[in-house]
Structures are given as C-alpha cells and as structure tokens.
Design a protein around this motif. Structure first.
Motif, PDB file in Angstrom:
ATOM      1  N   VAL A 277       8.352   1.518   0.113  1.00 21.87           N
ATOM      2  CA  VAL A 277       8.302   1.218   1.549  1.00 21.87           C
ATOM      3  C   VAL A 277       6.882   1.410   2.079  1.00 21.87           C
ATOM      4  O   VAL A 277       6.344   0.557   2.802  1.00 21.87           O
ATOM      5  N   ILE A 278       6.259   2.536   1.703  1.00 20.92           N
ATOM      6  CA  ILE A 278       4.889   2.798   2.166  1.00 20.92           C
ATOM      7  C   ILE A 278       3.923   1.806   1.535  1.00 20.92           C
ATOM      8  O   ILE A 278       3.026   1.266   2.195  1.00 20.92           O
ATOM      9  N   GLY A 279       4.110   1.529   0.227  1.00 21.27           N
ATOM     10  CA  GLY A 279       3.219   0.608  -0.474  1.00 21.27           C
ATOM     11  C   GLY A 279       3.225  -0.784   0.127  1.00 21.27           C
ATOM     12  O   GLY A 279       2.185  -1.452   0.199  1.00 21.27           O
ATOM     13  N   LYS A 280       4.400  -1.252   0.576  1.00 20.27           N
ATOM     14  CA  LYS A 280       4.468  -2.585   1.181  1.00 20.27           C
ATOM     15  C   LYS A 280       3.717  -2.629   2.499  1.00 20.27           C
ATOM     16  O   LYS A 280       3.174  -3.663   2.891  1.00 20.27           O
ATOM     17  N   THR A 281       3.700  -1.495   3.203  1.00 27.15           N
ATOM     18  CA  THR A 281       2.963  -1.432   4.475  1.00 27.15           C
ATOM     19  C   THR A 281       1.465  -1.352   4.226  1.00 27.15           C
ATOM     20  O   THR A 281       0.669  -1.893   4.979  1.00 27.15           O
ATOM     21  N   VAL A 282       1.091  -0.657   3.121  1.00 24.21           N
ATOM     22  CA  VAL A 282      -0.327  -0.499   2.785  1.00 24.21           C
ATOM     23  C   VAL A 282      -0.728  -1.576   1.778  1.00 24.21           C
ATOM     24  O   VAL A 282      -1.453  -1.284   0.840  1.00 24.21           O
ATOM     25  N   LYS A 283      -0.247  -2.794   2.009  1.00 25.65           N
ATOM     26  CA  LYS A 283      -0.434  -3.857   1.010  1.00 25.65           C
ATOM     27  C   LYS A 283      -1.899  -4.257   0.847  1.00 25.65           C
ATOM     28  O   LYS A 283      -2.270  -4.849  -0.169  1.00 25.65           O
ATOM     29  N   ASN A 284      -2.737  -3.935   1.834  1.00 30.69           N
ATOM     30  CA  ASN A 284      -4.163  -4.257   1.727  1.00 30.69           C
ATOM     31  C   ASN A 284      -4.971  -3.126   1.102  1.00 30.69           C
ATOM     32  O   ASN A 284      -6.190  -3.087   1.243  1.00 30.69           O
ATOM     33  N   GLY A 285      -4.306  -2.197   0.444  1.00 29.39           N
ATOM     34  CA  GLY A 285      -5.041  -1.059  -0.120  1.00 29.39           C
ATOM     35  C   GLY A 285      -4.342  -0.454  -1.313  1.00 29.39           C
ATOM     36  O   GLY A 285      -3.444  -1.061  -1.905  1.00 29.39           O
ATOM     37  N   LYS A 286      -4.754   0.760  -1.661  1.00 30.03           N
ATOM     38  CA  LYS A 286      -4.193   1.475  -2.800  1.00 30.03           C
ATOM     39  C   LYS A 286      -3.485   2.728  -2.309  1.00 30.03           C
ATOM     40  O   LYS A 286      -3.887   3.338  -1.314  1.00 30.03           O
ATOM     41  N   LEU A 287      -2.437   3.110  -3.041  1.00 33.83           N
ATOM     42  CA  LEU A 287      -1.685   4.313  -2.713  1.00 33.83           C
ATOM     43  C   LEU A 287      -1.716   5.266  -3.894  1.00 33.83           C
ATOM     44  O   LEU A 287      -1.212   4.949  -4.971  1.00 33.83           O
ATOM     45  N   TYR A 288      -2.342   6.437  -3.703  1.00 35.82           N
ATOM     46  CA  TYR A 288      -2.362   7.491  -4.713  1.00 35.82           C
ATOM     47  C   TYR A 288      -1.505   8.650  -4.214  1.00 35.82           C
ATOM     48  O   TYR A 288      -1.452   8.934  -3.016  1.00 35.82           O
ATOM     49  N   VAL A 289      -0.857   9.330  -5.157  1.00 35.00           N
ATOM     50  CA  VAL A 289       0.045  10.422  -4.790  1.00 35.00           C
ATOM     51  C   VAL A 289      -0.394  11.705  -5.487  1.00 35.00           C
ATOM     52  O   VAL A 289      -0.802  11.688  -6.657  1.00 35.00           O
TER      53      VAL A 289
END
Length: 708
Positions: free
Chosen positions: A299-311
């Motif tokens: 869900v978060i990744g689809k919102t941040v589709k113009n970037g990268k998501l690291y956890v």
C-alpha cells in the motif's frame, strides 16, 4: 509549506509507533522538515467557535495548505456521527466547512479529528511535502521503521497459517521447552498457537542430512488441497534436520505455491541452524505476519511509486521492501532509536552510551560501545525467533501506560491507552496514564502539545482513582503522594531494564552517557540516571523524533551466516577461506540492493564459540588474522573468572555483516565556558513532594555552557 519540485528527490524518514508516527524529511534544497501524526492516521484539532451546524472556526497545528484536508472524514471525539466529510478548509481564517450539517450541538473547546484513510506514513509524508491526497507524492526515498508486525503478533491479528512439520512432531510447538512462565502458578495458561492447523508430512532426513524416507508428494497434495479449500493461504514449513539438507522443505514449498498458497515460509531459508523448536517458531511467525506486513508495504509502495522504500530491520540496518522478511520487523522501530542515539552520542563526543527511548506504549533501552550489540535469538511476546537483532530490552512502561489500583497496590502498565483513546488528557475518554501523571505534577506544558489537551480530564481520572483508594481527592498531600508513587513505579521498572543491558551483563553503567529520547524520555531521565549512577545525560534537540533521525543515519546492511558445529582445531586452518566466502555472500546481498560496490564494506565478523558439550556460545569479534583461541580464552576468563584447560572448543557458527559505509561523526568533547541563562518564566511543578516555582528555559534560547 515547502515546495516539491519533481526533478529532485526528497528523503523521508518515518518511524511508526503505537501512538504517534514521526516524520523527518530533507527536501531537495537540504532543508529539514518535521511532522508528527497519530498512528491511527488522524489529525486532531479543537472547535474554537461554531458559525452554524455545517461551519466552524477551529484551532489546529497541522501546517497543511488550503484544500489539503478536503474530502477527509470529520469526527467529534467521543461523539458518533456518520458520513461527515470536509467540504473546504481555509487556513487563513481557520474555517472548516462540512459536506452536511451536524445533527448534534457542538460546544467551543470540543476536540475533533479528521482522517484521509491513508496509512500514517503516507499522511505524514503528504504534510511535510505539501502534496494533497488528490495529487501524487514527489520523487522521494522513504526509510521506514514500523511496529505493524509487532502489534499484529502481540495482539494476535495475523494471518491464518497452516504448519507443515515432519510426521510425529505435530505438537512440537505446543510442548515447547516445558519451561513454566510462572514457576509457582497453579493454573498455567498456555499461549495460544499462531497456526490454525498442523499437517504432519511423511518424510525424514537424518542428523547428517541423508534422506531416510522420501517425501510422499501424493499424500502431501491431498492435505494441501483440504487446507487450501478451508481458505488458508499462508504456510510455515519446518522439517527435522532441514538445516543440514533443505531438499524436502523446498519440494514442499514448491508444491504449496503450485497449489495456491500465497505465502510460504521455510525454516531452512529463514533460520538454517540446529534446534527444531526455534526454527519452527521462526517459520510460523514469519508466515503469520507476512500477509499483514507485505500488504502494508504494498500500500505504501504504490503511493511512493516515484521513489524507493527501504525498511529498518531489527538489527538496525536497512533492506529494500521487496527483500524484507516479516521475522526481521519485530524490533524495527526501537532499532531506529538505538541507531539515532549512537549517532547523537558520537556527535557529542561519547562512544559509550545507553539509549533510553520512552515512548507512548513502552520503553526500549540498549547499550552501545563503539558498535552495536547483537542477539541472534530473541523473544517477542510468546514467540521465539532466530533472527539477528539489536540487544534491546523492552519494558511496558511508557507515557500511555495505564495507572490503576488493583485493590492492594498501585500499578503502572503493562496495558497502554495507545493512540485511541489515548491518555485521559487527550479528551477521548482515555484512562489515567503516566502522561496524565506528569501533566498533573506540572512537568508538562499544555502549549507544547501538537494536539488539544485537557487537564480537567486528567484531574477527573485522578479523582476516580482517589475514591477507589479511599483517599480524599481534595487533599493535595494525598493526590501528590499517589502521583509521585506512580512515577516511582514507572522509574523503577525502567531503571531495571537499563541494568539488564549493562550491570547484569558485566558493564558498569556509570561509565556511559544516557541518551534520553522519545516523547516521554526527558521527563524521567534525571530520576533514572540517579538510580543507576549515570552522571551524563544527552537530550537531543529532536528527542521526540530520534527514531526517525536514526533511520536517516542507518546503513543498508545484510548478514551472511553459516553453522559449523565443528572443533576449532579442525576448522581453524580453513577459517580464512570461510571468511572470504561469507564476505562475498554478504557483499553481494548489499550490491543487489542497488548499492555501488565501491561504497560497501565488511563491517563486522562474528565467530560464535563454546566448549564442546555446552549450549551457550560466546560471540568473538574477528578479523582475518585474529588468534581465535586466545580471543576466546581472554573473553571467557573476563566473563567467568576462570578457564578450563584441555577442553575442546567448538565453533558453533559464523556471521559476517556487510553494509554501506557509515558516516564518521565522532567529535572530541570540548568544555565550553559556563554561564547562567535567564529563565523565560516560572511554572508550578512538584518534585520530591514539594510544589515550587520552577524556572522554564526554551532550548532554542540556550547556548553551550548554560548552567541551570
């Protein structure tokens, strides 16, 4: 609000806790922005004045642009009404217009909240970037620490899991270690199983990895079909001796995926080590949480589709969300705080620190001495996990810990008021908590909160407690005694947690600086430091956002690990090659995260050793030319005070940590010239049973050397 040019990238660091979600953001120009929202994805304010049933003046501190909350749901705290939404909001006049009139009367001072329905990290990111919900977020890189998996585990809100285990061992997790949680309890209440059904698989591999009995695929497929027809799509697989030979586990996993299972967790992939019980428990926990955590990231990744998501992992390093495993998420939030505290310590000239993170639900403490201390097996709730994690001690004492009287004594926690309803002073019908206690003792200021606060609600809950205890609520001595007693209970529990990571492990806490942070850390730091003999306290400027700061300072890292269970004398001559292989494996994992190979380093090499026949290991820091025998002897003598001659030493396992190169921020301490600052004003507060005028200083008005 900050601009958000689409040709450059934002850096967003988000820590999602049980009560608040904290956001630090660096915009393309390098400027730092801050935001704090409730983890329930709501923004709160207070009705200042009512124009009509559909329009009102409000007080709020969201710093949101015009139109930002258009379409958000609107809800009066403690009042029920449906399908009411924001039609418009003018930030200049602070006028909210609703889509339809409210059917209930609204009084000035009534608290309310608005919500977008998005996850809290996304809502907070929109606030700092100024991107309204009807527009996309700008290009960004988000680093996220989250308690989503931890909360799902502790509250038992995970997925339905089928547990596949070698035939004859179906009750292995029910039997467990046979250790009694309370030695003298007459009625032992067993923890509930995380799996819904268990399937015993007809297969067997011996202790050396040889197949004794091939896996019967036809029987397995029939069991899988029945399980899948029952609606279960998440599976955990743990077979005997699969750490030696994972062939049967991998075959089972392949069949499960071919037959409609969405999530399959194999113990040989997650924890390739001896001991069936922790391996099986780890695979079940991972399967239980995977659908929850992966859906959250999607869900978060689809919102941040113009970037990268690291956890953030439990070990204090970052992993791309696509490579993340749920078992590594359980100490994600606290790990960010430890990383942030370590950086604050080094920037202040202290290489030895104890991090003290007091949040809304719990307090997390850890020790740092030049580098982090790890554990490779740990417990979260009733779950036993094989996963690298920072050695963090957690105690259920935080700002939201509920204060009660059980008929015999005062208690603090472990229950927490959480984000909903929150402490009594939040005005949503919550119970008396440590936050209310500090507010009533004059140690908190109403104007410093980012949400509406009612001291009257706190006083009302205190009166109820006094009545329960047969104490006159109108006597200052009685109420002050109760409030300070509750504070002392919380302080004792938190001080004990610090002693567990220091004194009880052989480290004198007086040689460390205490880094106090979290929303409540500064209120209790001095009392706790006094209890355990710490003389230096570091209070960061962004104390309430330090876990987010830690995310910004964390490195991308991966572990490579191997089990040996061989004598040191046999393995010693091959250690150089073993290190080389593990280093190559760990480095490749980091490179696959998209990292430039030139920025990767081998940060640590850890060898776990023990005397043959023992179960516990000692972890030795190594480089390629370390005299392992001498290092083990020195460590053993220092820890236990003696040495056993002519006893065979066994290498249990080895681990290598590769990461991006951390920032070197150690600064030599300089003692500034002292001066006495002028206080801004005085404020009534209670310490040691005495109410007095206490001087108030604003941090931004102080300079180094201030004597208070």
């Amino acid at each position: 609000m900050p601009s958000s040019p689409h040709h450059q990238s934002w850096n967003i660091w988000v820590d999602t806790g049980g009560t608040f979600t904290d956001i630090l953001a660096r915009d393309p120009a390098g400027k730092l922005h801050r935001s704090k929202v409730l983890s329930s994805s709501a923004l709160r304010g207070t009705v200042r004045n009512v124009i009509d049933a559909q329009t009102m003046y409000v007080d709020q501190s969201w710093q949101a642009p015009d139109g930002f909350i258009k379409g958000f749901s609107f809800h009066l705290i403690g009042r029920s009404h449906r399908d009411v939404y924001i039609d418009s909001f003018d930030t200049t006049s602070s006028i909210i217009t609703l889509n339809k009139p409210l059917k209930i009367a609204v009084q000035p001072g009534t608290p309310f909240e608005v919500g977008s329905g998005e996850e809290a990290p996304v809502l907070g990111t929109r606030l700092v970037t100024g991107a309204s919900p009807d527009t996309g977020l700008p290009p960004l890189t988000m680093r996220l620490g989250t308690t989503r998996g931890t909360n799902a585990l502790l509250e038992q809100r995970g997925a339905r899991v089928a547990f596949f285990i070698t035939k004859g061992f179906g009750d292995v997790l029910l039997i467990g270690t046979q250790q009694r949680p309370d030695l003298f309890a007459l009625n032992v209440i067993k923890p509930l199983s995380l799996y819904e059904t268990v399937i015993e698989v007809d297969e067997r591999i011996d202790a050396n990895g040889y197949i004794l009995h091939a896996l019967k695929t036809d029987e397995l497929k029939e069991s899988i079909k029945r399980t899948r027809d029952a609606g279960i799509t998440s599976a955990a697989v743990a077979f005997l001796h699969s750490y030696r030979n994972p062939e049967h586990e991998r075959l089972c996993a392949s069949i499960l995926k071919d037959n409609g299972f969405d999530h399959v967790s194999c113990s040989s992939d997650l924890a390739p080590f001896i001991k069936l019980l922790p391996r099986a428990s780890t695979s079940v926990v991972n399967a239980y949480l995977a659908p929850i955590v992966e859906t959250y990231f999607d869900v978060i990744g689809k919102t941040v589709k113009n970037g990268k998501l690291y956890v953030m992992t439990s070990a204090g390093g970052l992993v791309h969300s696509s490579s993340y495993r749920s078992k590594d998420s359980l100490l994600s939030g606290p790990a960010g705080g430890v990383v942030g505290a370590a950086h604050i310590g080094r920037k202040s000239g202290y290489s030895k620190i104890i991090s003290f993170d007091m949040g809304g639900t719990s307090t997390d403490v850890a020790r740092y001495d030049g580098d982090f201390e790890y554990v490779f097996e740990h417990h979260v709730g009733d779950a036993h996990l094989v996963a690298p994690a920072l050695a963090i001690e957690t105690v259920a004492a935080g700002g939201g810990s509920i204060c009660m009287y059980d008929g015999f004594r005062l208690t603090v926690g472990p229950e927490s008021a959480g984000a909903i309803p929150g402490p009594a002073c939040y005005g949503a019908g919550g119970p008396l908590t440590i936050t209310d206690v500090n507010l009533l003792l004059g140690r908190l200021h109403l104007e410093n909160f980012s949400i509406p606060i009612s001291i009257n609600k706190s006083q009302s809950r205190l009166r109820e407690l006094c009545v329960e205890m047969n104490i006159d609520p109108d006597t200052t001595a009685g109420t002050t005694g109760i409030l300070e007693g509750l504070t002392e209970i919380a302080n004792e529990r938190m001080a004990d947690a610090i002693q567990k990571v220091s004194l009880k492990r052989g480290y004198d806490p007086s040689g460390y600086a205490l880094v106090a942070f979290g929303g409540a850390g500064g209120q209790h730091a001095c009392a706790i430091a006094g209890k355990i003999g710490i003389e230096t306290i570091l209070l960061p400027a962004d104390a309430g956002l330090l876990s987010s700061y830690g995310l910004g300072k964390a490195v991308i890292e991966r572990f490579a690990e191997r089990q040996y269970l061989k004598p040191l004398a046999m393995l010693n001559k091959h250690l150089a090659n073993e290190w080389k292989e593990l280093e190559s494996e760990a480095t490749e994992k980091v490179r696959l995260e998209g990292v430039n190979p030139g920025t990767i380093e081998i940060r640590r090499r850890i060898l776990n050793l023990r005397f043959a026949g023992q179960e516990s290991v000692l972890s030795i820091e190594c480089n390629r030319d370390t005299d392992v025998f001498a290092a083990f002897e020195t460590y053993y003598r220092n820890l236990y005070g003696f040495w056993i001659d002519d006893k065979e030493i066994e290498v249990e396992s080895a681990r290598v940590i590769a990461s991006t190169k951390p920032e070197d921020e150690f600064i030599e301490r300089k003692v500034p010239a002292s001066y006495k600052p002028e206080s801004e004003r005085n404020h009534k507060a209670c310490f040691n049973g005495e109410w007095d005028d206490v001087p108030v200083f604003r941090r931004t008005m102080l300079r180094p050397g201030a004597l208070i």
